[in-house]
Design an enzyme around this catalytic site. Structure first.
Site, short mmCIF file in Angstrom:
data_model
loop_
_atom_site.label_atom_id
_atom_site.label_comp_id
_atom_site.label_asym_id
_atom_site.label_seq_id
_atom_site.Cartn_x
_atom_site.Cartn_y
_atom_site.Cartn_z
N LYS A 167 3.03 -10.12 -33.60
CA LYS A 167 3.70 -11.38 -33.93
C LYS A 167 2.82 -12.53 -33.44
O LYS A 167 2.07 -12.38 -32.47
CB LYS A 167 5.07 -11.48 -33.25
CG LYS A 167 6.03 -10.37 -33.61
CD LYS A 167 7.36 -10.50 -32.88
CE LYS A 167 8.23 -11.56 -33.50
NZ LYS A 167 9.61 -11.54 -32.93
N HIS B 289 5.07 -4.96 -38.31
CA HIS B 289 6.37 -5.26 -37.72
C HIS B 289 7.43 -4.44 -38.44
O HIS B 289 7.36 -4.27 -39.66
CB HIS B 289 6.66 -6.76 -37.86
CG HIS B 289 7.91 -7.20 -37.21
ND1 HIS B 289 9.16 -6.99 -37.77
CD2 HIS B 289 8.13 -7.85 -36.04
CE1 HIS B 289 10.09 -7.50 -36.97
NE2 HIS B 289 9.49 -8.01 -35.91
#
Length: 394
Positions: free
Chosen positions: A174, A20
Site C-alpha cells: 500500500k 492486495h
C-alpha cells in the site's frame, strides 16, 4: 456572506498494489470478464470474488457461450494469481481451492437491458445509479497528483519485483502520498507512507532502503520527502500478507480505482462488470468527457455526473462543473458534449469500443490516467474530441 474557497491546503490519496487481497479479487473478476468477452463480446457478466487463506470463491451472474466452462474459469483464476506472484504457504496459485458459484443472469434484469424488450425497447441501463468523471491539470495524465504518484510508486515496485530486479519485496503493498497545495496547485510533498510485504529476515531499515528509490523516481524533481515524514512499514514488520493476512473482496477499493477522493464517487464498483452495467461504462464515458474538456482548454478542472434508471436508455441527468475555471458557459459545454457523444448505454459501448477483452489490465493502479493501447484498452483516456469541441465552442 459567501465563504471564500480554500486554495491552500494539504491533501492525501492512497493506492494499493495488485497483490492486495481486494485487488486480487478485482483481478480475478476482470480476468473472468475478459474470458467471456473474448468468447462473445455480447456476454453479460457480474462477477464477484472473495479470497482468504487457501480459498477463492467466485460468485455472480453470467450470460454467455457454453464454451466458457467452470474448468476454464478456475484455470483463469489460477493464472491471474500466478501473474500477481502468489506462490507462498497459505496462498499459492497451484494449490488454492477455487470454488465457482456463477449462475445465469436474471431474466428480469435482462429484459430491461436487451434491445427490443422491456418498457424501453432501446437498450436500457443495467441498473440505476449516478456516475462521476473528473479531470484536472495537476499531472500530465490529467489526474489528481497525490493519487497519480501513489499509483506510480507501487506500479514501479511491482514491475521490478516481477522482473526479478527487486528482491525481498512480496506482492501485498500500500502507498499514501500527502501533498501541499498553494493556489489550488500541488507545490511539494509533505509525507509518504509505503507498507509492503517482505521476506523473512529483512529489517524495517532494509525495506525502507529498498523502497526509497521508487519514491524518489516517481516524485517531481526537487520534491524531497522529509526523512521524519517517510513512513515505511510503520508497524515494523509485514511478512504475513495477502489473503493469509486479510480476506479480500471485489469492489472494495473504489476510491483507489477512481480519483483518490479528489472528486465525488457514485458508489458503484467496476471490476467484474460487463459494459452494459453503467456503473462501469458511464463512469468511463464521464472521465472521457471531462478529460477532453480539460485537454481542450475549457477548464483546468472538470467534474461530470451522469444518472441512469434501470431499463431506460437515455440518461436521467447530465451535470458539469468546471469549479470556476471554465472558459465557456457550463451549459454550452454540456450541449456540445451531447452533440458529440451518444450517452445511451449502447452509444457509450460503441463509442469507446467496450465489448472487448480489455479489463484485466484495469484492475490495479487505477482505471483512469492510463495510456490507451492499440487493442482498444483504456479508450476512455483518449483526447480525440478536442478538435470537435473547439469547432463547436470556438
Amino acid at each position: 456572506m459567501q465563504q471564500k474557497a480554500l486554495t491552500d491546503y494539504i491533501f492525501t490519496s492512497e493506492s494499493v498494489s495488485e497483490g492486495h487481497p481486494d485487488k486480487i479479487c478485482d483481478r480475478i473478476s476482470d480476468t473472468i470478464l475478459d474470458l467471456y468477452m473474448e468468447a462473445d463480446g455480447q456476454s453479460r457478466v457480474a462477477c464477484e470474488t472473495l479470497v482468504t487463506t487457501d480459498c477463492v470463491v467466485i460468485a455472480g451472474e453470467t450470460r454467455g457461450p457454453k464454451s466458457v466452462t467452470k474448468e476454464k474459469i478456475e484455470e483463469a483464476a489460477r493464472q491471474a494469481i500466478k501473474k500477481i506472484g502468489y506462490d507462498q504457504e497459505g496462498f499459492s496459485w497451484k494449490t488454492v481451492n477455487v470454488d465457482v458459484k456463477l449462475h445465469a443472469q436474471s431474466v428480469d434484469i435482462a429484459q430491461g437491458v436487451d434491445e427490443g424488450t422491456g418498457v424501453d425497447t432501446d437498450e436500457g441501463a443495467g441498473d440505476q445509479g449516478i456516475m462521476f468523471g473528473y479531470a484536472c491539470k495537476e499531472t500530465e495524465a490529467l489526474m489528481p497528483a497525490p493519487l497519480h504518484y501513489s499509483h506510480q510508486i507501487l506500479r514501479r515496485m511491482a514491475e521490478d519485483r516481477q522482473s526479478g530486479k527487486l528482491i525481498g519485496i512480496e506482492p501485498d503493498s500500500k502507498s499514501q502520498v500527502t501533498l501541499e497545495y498553494r493556489d489550488d496547485k500541488p507545490v511539494g510533498v509533505r509525507s509518504v507512507v509505503v507498507s509492503t510485504q517482505h521476506a523473512e529476515g529483512l529489517s524495517q531499515d532494509d525495506v525502507k532502503e529498498l523502497v526509497r528509490p521508487y519514491i524518489e523516481e516517481v516524485l517531481p524533481e526537487g520534491w524531497v520527502v522529509p526523512e521524519e515524514e517517510l513512513y515505511v512499514n510503520p508497524t515494523g514488520r509485514f511478512v504475513i500478507g495477502g489473503p493469509v493476512g486479510d480476506a479480500g473482496l471485489t469492489g472494495r477499493k473504489i476510491i483507489v480505482d477512481t480519483y483518490g477522493g479528489a472528486a465525488p464517487h457514485g458508489g458503484g464498483a467496476f471490476s467484474g462488470k460487463d459494459p452494459t452495467k453503467v456503473d462501469r461504462s458511464a463512469a468511463y464515458i464521464a472521465r472521457y468527457l471531462a478529460k477532453n474538456v480539460v485537454a481542450a482548454g475549457y477548464a483546468t478542472g472538470c467534474t461530470i455526473q451522469l444518472a441512469y434508471a434501470i431499463g431506460v436508455s437515455k440518461p436521467i441527468s447530465v451535470y458539469l462543473n468546471t469549479h470556476g475555471t471554465g472558459t465557456a458557459p457550463e451549459t454550452v459545454i454540456v450541449d456540445a458534449l451531447k452533440q458529440l457523444v451518444d450517452l445511451r448505454p449502447r452509444g457509450i459501448r460503441e463509442h469507446l469500443q467496450l465489448n472487448k477483452p480489455i479489463y484485466e489490465r484495469t484492475s490495479a493502479y487505477g482505471h483512469f490516467g492510463r495510456t490507451p493501447t492499440e487493442d482498444g484498452g483504456f479508450s476512455w483516456e483518449k483526447t480525440d474530441l478536442i478538435a470537435e469541441l473547439q469547432r463547436i465552442l470556438g
